[in-house]
Structure formats: C-alpha cells, structure tokens
Design an enzyme around this catalytic site. Structure first.
Site, mmCIF file in Angstrom:
data_model
loop_
_atom_site.group_PDB
_atom_site.id
_atom_site.type_symbol
_atom_site.label_atom_id
_atom_site.label_comp_id
_atom_site.label_asym_id
_atom_site.label_seq_id
_atom_site.Cartn_x
_atom_site.Cartn_y
_atom_site.Cartn_z
ATOM 1 N N LYS A 1 6.382 -1.816 1.861
ATOM 2 C CA LYS A 1 5.208 -1.219 2.513
ATOM 3 C C LYS A 1 4.055 -2.224 2.439
ATOM 4 O O LYS A 1 3.106 -2.078 1.659
ATOM 5 C CB LYS A 1 4.861 0.134 1.885
ATOM 6 C CG LYS A 1 4.047 1.022 2.828
ATOM 7 C CD LYS A 1 4.137 2.486 2.448
ATOM 8 C CE LYS A 1 3.153 3.366 3.198
ATOM 9 N NZ LYS A 1 3.246 3.363 4.650
ATOM 10 N N TYR B 1 0.819 -1.209 0.000
ATOM 11 C CA TYR B 1 0.000 0.000 0.000
ATOM 12 C C TYR B 1 0.855 1.262 0.000
ATOM 13 O O TYR B 1 2.084 1.212 0.167
ATOM 14 C CB TYR B 1 -0.957 -0.008 1.194
ATOM 15 C CG TYR B 1 -0.320 0.339 2.536
ATOM 16 C CD1 TYR B 1 0.541 -0.545 3.174
ATOM 17 C CD2 TYR B 1 -0.580 1.559 3.159
ATOM 18 C CE1 TYR B 1 1.122 -0.227 4.398
ATOM 19 C CE2 TYR B 1 -0.003 1.893 4.386
ATOM 20 C CZ TYR B 1 0.843 0.988 4.996
ATOM 21 O OH TYR B 1 1.418 1.306 6.199
ATOM 22 N N GLU C 1 12.720 2.962 13.790
ATOM 23 C CA GLU C 1 11.696 3.919 13.366
ATOM 24 C C GLU C 1 10.525 3.802 14.312
ATOM 25 O O GLU C 1 10.622 3.093 15.326
ATOM 26 C CB GLU C 1 11.269 3.647 11.916
ATOM 27 C CG GLU C 1 10.667 2.277 11.688
ATOM 28 C CD GLU C 1 10.183 2.052 10.248
ATOM 29 O OE1 GLU C 1 9.948 3.014 9.507
ATOM 30 O OE2 GLU C 1 10.030 0.865 9.888
ATOM 31 N N LEU D 1 11.087 1.617 6.851
ATOM 32 C CA LEU D 1 10.396 2.048 5.639
ATOM 33 C C LEU D 1 11.077 3.325 5.135
ATOM 34 O O LEU D 1 11.299 4.255 5.927
ATOM 35 C CB LEU D 1 8.924 2.337 5.942
ATOM 36 C CG LEU D 1 8.141 2.645 4.668
ATOM 37 C CD1 LEU D 1 7.751 1.355 3.956
ATOM 38 C CD2 LEU D 1 6.918 3.475 4.958
#
Ligand code: PDD
Length: 280
Positions: free
Chosen positions: A142, A31, A174, A198
C-alpha cells in the site's frame, strides 16, 4: 481537525514536515485508510497487519508496536470527536539528503489525520470504465506512490464514471482505488490475492461474511471477457464500502440496475457496521 505527527497531537494547520522528507521527494512510504463507526476502528488488527507487510516489503522497520498504534489511533479518534470518520495514516522513510539509496539509520515520519466519512445510502449504482493497468508489479504494497492510480481514476471522472477497472494481460485486477467482485451464474467472484492487487480489508470481510451466510462466492482469476458478460459488478473499499457498477464502458451491466446479490451483501455489511457501533 487534530492530527498526529511524530509523537504529537496538534491542529492540522500546525503540522509541518521537512521538504527533504523522502515521502515528499520519492513517495518513499506506505499508508492505510481505516474507517471508524460509532467511535470504533474497523478491523484494526487487519489494517495493522497489512501495514506491517507493506513496511516489511519496503525494508522499513515498523516504528511502533501494535499496542502503540492502537493507543495513538484511539486517541486520535477521540480527539476528533469519535462517531463516524475515516483515519488516514502514513509512514515515510523520514528526512535525509536526496539520494535514491536510503540511509541505514532513519527516523521514519509517522503522520495520521481524520477525514469525514459520508453515511452511505443504498447506492443506485455508478458507471465504470476499463483501462490497461499501467501500475508497477507490487500493487500488494500500500504505497503512497499513487500517480498511476491518480491518472487512471481521472480517466473515469473525465467521462462521468466513478471508477476505472484495471486489466493486466487480459485479466481483471482491481479498481484504481478499490477491489472488484463480479457475479457469474449467481456466484460472486473476486481475483485471488497476488502482487498485482491490494489485499483489501473490505474484500476480505465480504468473502468472510458471504461464507458465513452461505452465499456462493469464490476467488478466481477473471478474464476480461468474463468481466464484460458479468451479471453484476461491485467495487469495494474502506471509504466507498460496496458500490454496484451498473454500466461498464457505456454498456449496461446485467439489467442496468444494482443486482440482487449486491443488495444482500450490502445489507450484511450494514449489519456488521451496526454491530461495531453497538459493541465495539
Ligand atoms: N484505497 N485497491 C486499491 C488500489 C486501493 O487503493 C484500495 C483502497 C483498495 C481497497 O482496500 P480496502 O478495502 O482495504 O480499503 C483496493 C483507499 C481507500 C484509499 O487509497 O483511499
């Protein structure tokens, strides 16, 4: 709300996918989330490039060209009255008899919807906690398989914090749904891209804008101890923009207020959005 599903624009209530869709059965899909300012898609080419990388990494052929993506996305933005919104798009490996092995010939399911985006006031700062990163080893994809991220974010919410910052092998990676910057001796630092984070579009824009404005920043691995002693911590994402963390695991970050460098970078980001609204 008008959504896009497999070639058609239709009201959300009318959109239907098969229960055998591999997205539903296996979370077999990827996505993107793309913010829209003044009717203009934010960094569209970068989002499409990341989508292409995600698809390649899960061995799913991109069902559309970048021109087709662009046209459909712009139509969807218009059908939802332009302005400020955020577009969610997902591609799954389509519908097939349940089998871990996927068929060679698949018709991917392509779905896009619009969501509201709040005008972001200058943040007064939020709390964060740290947790061990329980995700897999391909966080650069993702993927729609987000159960670990969902549970990690929930841990923050349960103690009145807004984000969970993830630690892997003693290093900060992250957030559960964001990238992280820290400030040490006046320099903004964020981890280099790897399979454990990411590659955030907001992250890239901040680095680019800081370099252009000659503000000190660099990419480097961040040991947990350095995170804990940072003067400032920010989390960044398409939907939250740049948010200062003022407390980490119940201890104040810096003087417990949003930092000076954060407020400079926040302003640069607002100016960038304003230009996009004005000029596309
Ligand atoms: N998530 N890291 C993770 C794990 C994320 O889920 C996100 C964004 C980011 C920031 O990426 P970007 O700047 O491109 O939004 C980093 C989106 C917003 C979401 O899942 O809703």
């Amino acid at each position: 709300m008008i959504v896009y599903l497999n070639g058609e624009f239709l009201p959300l209530e009318e959109a239907r996918v098969s229960v055998l869709d591999r997205g539903f059965i296996f979370a077999d899909g990827v996505y993107e989330v793309i913010p829209v300012y003044g009717g203009h898609l934010f960094r569209l080419q970068a989002h499409l490039q990341r989508l292409e990388n995600s698809l390649k990494n899960i061995k799913l052929q991109n069902p559309l060209t970048n021109e087709q993506w662009g046209e459909i996305l712009e139509t969807l933005v218009d059908r939802n009255n332009g302005g400020e919104q955020s577009i969610y798009l997902q591609v799954t490996r389509g519908s097939a008899k349940r089998n871990h092995n996927f068929p060679e010939q698949v018709v991917p399911t392509v779905f896009m919807m619009s969501d509201s985006i709040e005008a972001q006031p200058p943040s007064t700062g939020v709390k964060a906690i740290t947790c061990a990163d329980t995700r897999w080893q391909r966080c650069d994809i993702k993927s729609i398989a987000l159960l670990a991220n969902v549970l990690l974010r929930r841990q923050a919410i349960e103690v009145g914090a807004a984000e969970t910052i993830l630690i892997r092998d003693g290093y900060m990676m992250e957030g559960a749904a964001s990238n992280v910057f820290i400030v040490v001796e006046g320099v903004a630092i964020t981890p280099p891209k790897s399979q454990f984070i990411l590659p955030g579009i907001t992250r890239d824009l901040i680095l680019e804008a800081m370099r252009e404005a000659k503000l000190p920043c660099r990419e480097a691995n961040i040991p947990q101890a350095q995170l804990r002693s940072a003067q400032e911590i920010w989390v960044t994402s398409s939907t939250r923009e740049i948010v200062p963390i003022i407390s980490l695991d119940d201890k104040p970050v810096g003087n417990g207020q949003p930092g000076a460098l954060w407020s400079q970078v926040w302003q640069i980001y607002q100016d960038y959005k304003q230009k996009l609204r004005a000029n596309g």
